[in-house]
Every structure is written in C-alpha cells, then in structure tokens.
Design an enzyme around this catalytic site. Structure first.
Site, mmCIF file in Angstrom:
data_model
loop_
_atom_site.group_PDB
_atom_site.id
_atom_site.type_symbol
_atom_site.label_atom_id
_atom_site.label_comp_id
_atom_site.label_asym_id
_atom_site.label_seq_id
_atom_site.Cartn_x
_atom_site.Cartn_y
_atom_site.Cartn_z
ATOM 1 C CG ASP A 109 -10.801 -3.181 -1.381
ATOM 2 O OD1 ASP A 109 -9.917 -3.013 -2.233
ATOM 3 O OD2 ASP A 109 -11.031 -2.353 -0.477
ATOM 4 C CE LYS A 121 -12.887 6.194 2.233
ATOM 5 N NZ LYS A 121 -12.047 5.327 3.038
ATOM 6 C CG ASP A 126 -11.259 2.293 -2.620
ATOM 7 O OD1 ASP A 126 -11.115 1.734 -3.724
ATOM 8 O OD2 ASP A 126 -10.583 1.998 -1.616
ATOM 9 C CB SER A 179 -9.149 -1.092 10.370
ATOM 10 O OG SER A 179 -9.755 -0.325 9.346
ATOM 11 N NE ARG A 214 -2.348 -1.959 3.189
ATOM 12 C CZ ARG A 214 -2.873 -2.244 4.382
ATOM 13 N NH1 ARG A 214 -4.027 -1.717 4.730
ATOM 14 N NH2 ARG A 214 -2.252 -3.045 5.204
ATOM 15 N NE ARG A 255 -11.878 13.400 6.186
ATOM 16 C CZ ARG A 255 -12.196 12.673 7.251
ATOM 17 N NH1 ARG A 255 -12.917 13.192 8.207
ATOM 18 N NH2 ARG A 255 -11.783 11.436 7.361
HETATM 19 C C1 R5P Z 1 -6.960 0.496 0.064
HETATM 20 O O1 R5P Z 1 -6.563 1.089 -0.926
HETATM 21 C C2 R5P Z 1 -7.202 -0.978 0.079
HETATM 22 O O2 R5P Z 1 -7.630 -1.452 -1.162
HETATM 23 C C3 R5P Z 1 -8.217 -1.335 1.148
HETATM 24 O O3 R5P Z 1 -9.448 -0.726 0.815
HETATM 25 C C4 R5P Z 1 -7.773 -0.871 2.506
HETATM 26 O O4 R5P Z 1 -6.451 -1.265 2.755
HETATM 27 C C5 R5P Z 1 -8.687 -1.425 3.570
HETATM 28 O O5 R5P Z 1 -8.268 -0.961 4.815
HETATM 29 P P1 R5P Z 1 -9.258 -0.954 6.045
HETATM 30 O O6 R5P Z 1 -9.874 -2.312 6.148
HETATM 31 O O7 R5P Z 1 -8.349 -0.617 7.212
HETATM 32 O O8 R5P Z 1 -10.263 0.120 5.810
#
Ligand code: R5P
Length: 311
Positions: free
Chosen positions: A217, A191, A167, A222, A93, A193
């Site tokens: 995804d 998303k 996303d 988390s 990431r 903000r």
């Molecule tokens: C982000 O770009 C990844 O594809 C996942 O959406 C992200 O790592 C998920 O993280 P979490 O479960 O902490 O929201």
C-alpha cells in the site's frame, strides 16, 4: 545546482545530499515567537537549479507552510528553477469530493505549491497517479516498487509469494510489484459493509492458502486497513503476511497496533522521518529512499530520463 531542506525530514535531506555529494544550502528555517515560519538563505542562489526537500507530513500544516515559504524565498532570490521535492506529499488522500460541500485539498495544495513559485515537483508514490495532473508544472512521481521488490526477493527467497492489495483501490500498485516479483500471483482484500451499522466483512479475492503474502500500500496511517487485511489473509489460510508501505504516517497507536498484529514484518521507507517508537518496534524495518530520490534529482538536473529508472 543546490539542495535545500526544510525541517520535516532532515536525515533524509542529508542522505540525499550525501548521495549527490553536495552540501545542503546554508539556510535558517525557523520560527518567530508566535510560530510564524521565517526563512533566511545564507548563500547566493541566483541563477541556480534548486531542489527543496520537504515532506508535508505531520505536522502537515506547519511543514507545508515551511515548503511554501522556502519556495518564496528562493523565487525572490532569483533561483533559475525551483523543484519542490516532497518525498511524502500530504493531503493527497483528499483528491476528490467524497460528498457534497467538501474540498479537494490535494488540488488546493498543488495550487499553493505552484503559486508559491515552484517550477517542478518530485514526489514518491503519490496516493493516486492522477494527482500529477493537479499540477500544471512538470511533476515526477517516483515509485518505491523497485526498492521494495529487491528487498522482498532478498528477504523471502521469492518462493510461494502472493502479492496482495489491502483494498480495491490499490490493485494497480500491487500488480506493478507482482510484475517485479517474477509475475507473482495477485490477491485483493475487499472490505464490504452491506448496510450501515453492520460490521465490515473482509472478503479475500484469490486463493491465499499456504502462500507467503506480501501486502502493499502507499500509506499506513492508523494501521487499521493493513492489520485488518493481514488478519483476513491469515484467516483464509495464508502461511505468513509481510507488508510493504511507502509512507509510514503511523499516527496515534499505529505502531502498537502493528506490534500486536499477525504481521510478520512491516517494511516502510523513510519518506517520512520515522519516530523513535517506530525505530524501536521490532516488527518494523525502514528502507532508505535517498538513493532513489537522489538519483532522480541528479537526472532532473542533468536533463536526463527519470522514467528509465523504472525500466
Ligand atoms: C487509502 O486509500 C490508503 O491507501 C491507505 O490504505 C490508508 O490511508 C491507510 O489508512 P489507515 O492506516 O488509517 O487504515
């Protein structure tokens, strides 16, 4: 050909060995009293085509170091070709500079793996396809989408489906799954903000009302991204939401968050060894990835096509 394993995901390494009908190479990958990693290979690997299976998942630094030291041991033992098989490639990431004076850790890890002596890399659903270009050695990026698509069709019947990316960054991955689901329609959770300190608004692009949504995804860490996206879909009238994620990182209270979410089901693969809490969660199901990784290893060893696995 030889198959060697670090300690990060021994059940997966054994399942790959079963698929290939090949014993795991006899080796000790253990720790000195001060936790330094020590590797000793107990059989001859001179001239062999060796595949080292090691996901660089939690604890990421320890598992990465094990991988590097296994590769070093193999190189010094005159293996002919060494493939780093990282079903989950950690640090992925961090693939660009999100701000000034920050590292590109994915590139650093790619350099470390190459410098240790790997000749090839085999990974599953790299966080971003372009990470392949961080390596100057052949790198195969396998996709879990065919495994997921077969499971979606088996469990949902395929009616009234809508594939959703949680996303904007995951749209390519979602489109690839939708294609395999008889060109199911696509939606995106966006998303936003508007200014700092204002809570995030989840906009849904696409009409999800009455649809059985399949969120896709690469990583659940988390669980925030996924559970919030699932809630937004239900708020916009979705009939149900299930999720397919390749890598179940599931840190902290992620399993509890999933259990308490509106998700009907979360399906992950075992690129990362599932914890007992994950296995005990009634909402989480684990799909085996060993047949896909095992088949790719067989094809690399035979010098036959890997990409045709995804035709
Ligand atoms: C982000 O770009 C990844 O594809 C996942 O959406 C992200 O790592 C998920 O993280 P979490 O479960 O902490 O929201």
């Amino acid at each position: 050909m030889k198959l060697m394993a670090g300690n990060s995901n021994l059940p997966l390494a054994r399942a790959i060995a079963d698929y290939l009908q090949l014993p795991l190479t006899k080796a000790d990958v253990r720790r000195f009293a001060d936790e330094e990693v020590f590797v000793e290979i107990h059989e001859n690997v001179r001239g062999e085509d060796v595949f080292v299976v090691q996901s660089t998942s939690y604890p990421a630094n320890d598992n990465l170091m094990e991988l590097l030291i296994c590769i070093d041991a193999l190189r010094r033992a005159s293996a002919r070709r060494i493939t780093a098989v990282t079903p989950y490639f950690g640090y992925a990431r961090q693939d660009r500079k999100p701000g000034p004076r920050t590292p590109i850790s994915a590139k650093l890890v790619a350099n470390l793996v190459t410098q240790a002596g790997a000749d090839r890399v085999l990974a599953v659903d790299l966080h971003a396809g372009q990470i392949q270009g961080f390596f100057d050695i052949p790198t195969d990026n396998l996709y879990a989408a065919p495994v997921m698509a077969a499971d979606v069709l088996e469990h949902s019947g395929g009616d009234n489906l809508m594939v959703v990316s949680p996303d904007v960054g995951g749209v390519v991955r979602a489109r690839a799954l939708a294609k395999r689901l008889n060109n199911a329609p696509l939606a995106i959770v966006d998303k936003r903000r508007d200014r700092p300190g204002v809570s995030e608004v989840m906009n849904v692009i696409g009409d999800v009302s009455g649809r059985h949504c399949i969120l896709i995804d690469d990583i659940i860490d988390s669980g925030g991204t996924l559970c919030n996206a699932a809630q937004a879909l239900i708020d916009h009238g979705a009939a149900s939401v299930a999720a397919y994620l390749t890598h179940g990182v599931l840190s902290g209270k992620a399993v509890e968050r999933v259990a308490g979410s509106v998700l009907k089901e979360l399906v992950i693969t075992d690129t990362i060894q599932p914890t007992e809490a994950t296995l005990a969660c009634a909402k989480i199901r684990v799909l085996p990835i060993a047949p896909l990784v095992g088949e790719a290893i067989r094809r690399i060893a035979d010098e036959s096509s890997v990409s045709s696995l995804f035709d």
